[in-house]
Enzyme design. Sequence first.
Site, PDB file in Angstrom:
ATOM      1  N   TYR A 140     -29.077  70.413  59.151  1.00 35.04           N
ATOM      2  CA  TYR A 140     -28.206  69.108  58.788  1.00 35.04           C
ATOM      3  C   TYR A 140     -29.535  68.202  58.280  1.00 35.04           C
ATOM      4  O   TYR A 140     -30.458  67.747  58.504  1.00 35.04           O
ATOM      5  CB  TYR A 140     -28.180  68.270  59.908  1.00 35.04           C
ATOM      6  CG  TYR A 140     -27.320  67.052  59.955  1.00 35.04           C
ATOM      7  CD1 TYR A 140     -26.988  66.592  58.834  1.00 35.04           C
ATOM      8  CD2 TYR A 140     -26.802  66.343  61.216  1.00 35.04           C
ATOM      9  CE1 TYR A 140     -26.337  65.383  58.664  1.00 35.04           C
ATOM     10  CE2 TYR A 140     -26.026  65.236  61.025  1.00 35.04           C
ATOM     11  CZ  TYR A 140     -25.834  64.584  59.868  1.00 35.04           C
ATOM     12  OH  TYR A 140     -25.009  63.327  59.877  1.00 35.04           O
ATOM     13  N   LYS A 168     -25.821  71.097  55.840  1.00 34.13           N
ATOM     14  CA  LYS A 168     -24.696  70.031  55.558  1.00 34.13           C
ATOM     15  C   LYS A 168     -25.692  69.009  54.997  1.00 34.13           C
ATOM     16  O   LYS A 168     -26.734  68.632  55.560  1.00 34.13           O
ATOM     17  CB  LYS A 168     -24.426  69.399  56.906  1.00 34.13           C
ATOM     18  CG  LYS A 168     -23.934  68.041  56.874  1.00 34.13           C
ATOM     19  CD  LYS A 168     -23.266  67.577  58.249  1.00 34.13           C
ATOM     20  CE  LYS A 168     -23.366  66.119  58.472  1.00 34.13           C
ATOM     21  NZ  LYS A 168     -22.679  65.463  57.523  1.00 34.13           N
TER      22      LYS A 168
HETATM   23  C1  LIG Z   1     -25.218  58.912  56.271  1.00 35.51           C
HETATM   24  C2  LIG Z   1     -24.189  59.185  56.862  1.00 35.51           C
HETATM   25  O1  LIG Z   1     -24.143  59.015  58.034  1.00 35.51           O
HETATM   26  N1  LIG Z   1     -23.423  60.193  56.244  1.00 35.51           N
HETATM   27  C3  LIG Z   1     -22.223  60.619  57.105  1.00 35.51           C
HETATM   28  C4  LIG Z   1     -22.432  62.174  57.163  1.00 35.51           C
HETATM   29  O2  LIG Z   1     -22.978  62.967  56.066  1.00 35.51           O
HETATM   30  C5  LIG Z   1     -21.083  60.178  56.325  1.00 35.51           C
HETATM   31  O3  LIG Z   1     -19.929  60.961  56.728  1.00 35.51           O
HETATM   32  C6  LIG Z   1     -20.772  58.819  56.086  1.00 35.51           C
HETATM   33  O4  LIG Z   1     -20.558  58.359  57.355  1.00 35.51           O
HETATM   34  C7  LIG Z   1     -19.871  58.118  55.244  1.00 35.51           C
HETATM   35  O5  LIG Z   1     -19.871  59.069  53.933  1.00 35.51           O
HETATM   36  C8  LIG Z   1     -19.671  56.758  55.083  1.00 35.51           C
HETATM   37  O6  LIG Z   1     -20.550  56.236  54.447  1.00 35.51           O
HETATM   38  C1  LIG Z   2     -21.112  62.831  59.370  1.00 37.42           C
HETATM   39  C2  LIG Z   2     -21.627  63.660  60.208  1.00 37.42           C
HETATM   40  O1  LIG Z   2     -21.850  64.774  59.907  1.00 37.42           O
HETATM   41  C3  LIG Z   2     -22.334  62.947  61.517  1.00 37.42           C
HETATM   42  O2  LIG Z   2     -21.618  62.014  61.984  1.00 37.42           O
HETATM   43  O3  LIG Z   2     -23.171  63.754  62.028  1.00 37.42           O
END
Ligand SMILES: CC(=O)N[C@H](C=O)[C@@H](O)[C@H](O)[C@H](O)CO
Ligand SMILES: CC(=O)C(=O)O
Length: 305
Positions: A140, A168
């Site tokens: 991640y 990811k």
């Molecule tokens: C920085 C962060 O938390 N990124 C999330 C996961 O990658 C995204 O799913 C965001 O929640 C989403 O893109 C909204 O900005």
């Molecule tokens: C966005 C995502 O992958 C998380 O909430 O961990």
Amino acid sequence: MKPYDLELFCGIIIALYASYDEQGEMNTDAVRRLARYYATTGVKGLYVGGSSGEGMLQTVEERKLILAAVMEEVGNELTIIAHVGAAATRDSVELAKHAAEVGAHAVSAVPAIYYRLSPDSVEGHWQAIIDATSLPFIIYHIPQTTGFHLSKSLLMKMAAQDKVIGVKISAESTFELQQFKAAGGSEFLVFNGPDEQYLAGRSIGADGGIGGTYGVMPELFLKIEQCYVAGKMREAQEWQFKINELIVELLSFPSLYGACKAILKLRGYDIGEPRMPLLPCTSGDQGRIEELNTRIMTLVELAKA
Ligand SMILES: CC(=O)N[C@H](C=O)[C@@H](O)[C@H](O)[C@H](O)CO
Ligand SMILES: CC(=O)C(=O)O
């Protein structure tokens, strides 16, 4: 050849929100109901205990409780990725072993948080998690919160192992996403992180996405995916634009997760408020939450039509 069925992981994977009761304690009944609803939507799986799941704000025991409940409820229907990232390697290892015991399909982890760590240190942390079970592992990469920037060379070193099946990427560079895809090799999966650029990430090499806003509008991300697969790029773009208007609005509340939880509550899924320091929505936000929910539901109907 990676000794796993990678198809299990390709598609829309919802980052599951944390579920708490009135007292702020873990609410396994509520998480089961929510997971059950998601299982009916057509998404591929759930990512449990990540950023959206507030894993970092919970004890090891609490995290085990939630994962076990999710596995029991939908583990046979959905692909379940257990996020086991923590500040301490031994906590992550314990969580990974538990994830294997309850039958999760993969484990995933951010670099260890809080300390400024060298690449060797992060590698050692991940390796301990990988070695703890026979499950596949998904890196991640979220440098904006962890402060750790994953280099292509460390990624390649990790990806060379059979157990490391993907990454990811929550960094906003789709070029980096493509570079990681190219560096990881043909059997290495890349998951789009920023929901705002799902289509861009997918177009440049992502095999699917794991996202924090999917949970309030899985149908809309499934719609983009459906358009993309059918080669209807213009239509896919229109859906991404519509989704982005909603995301901008979601991000305007005291916290993203507070807003998502308030929306789900309107729909009959009461999963409590986010834990401090994440802020809940207030009564003053309620009107805008209701409006936003109506906008989302209207688009969901349109997507189904
Ligand atoms: C920085 C962060 O938390 N990124 C999330 C996961 O990658 C995204 O799913 C965001 O929640 C989403 O893109 C909204 O900005
Ligand atoms: C966005 C995502 O992958 C998380 O909430 O961990």
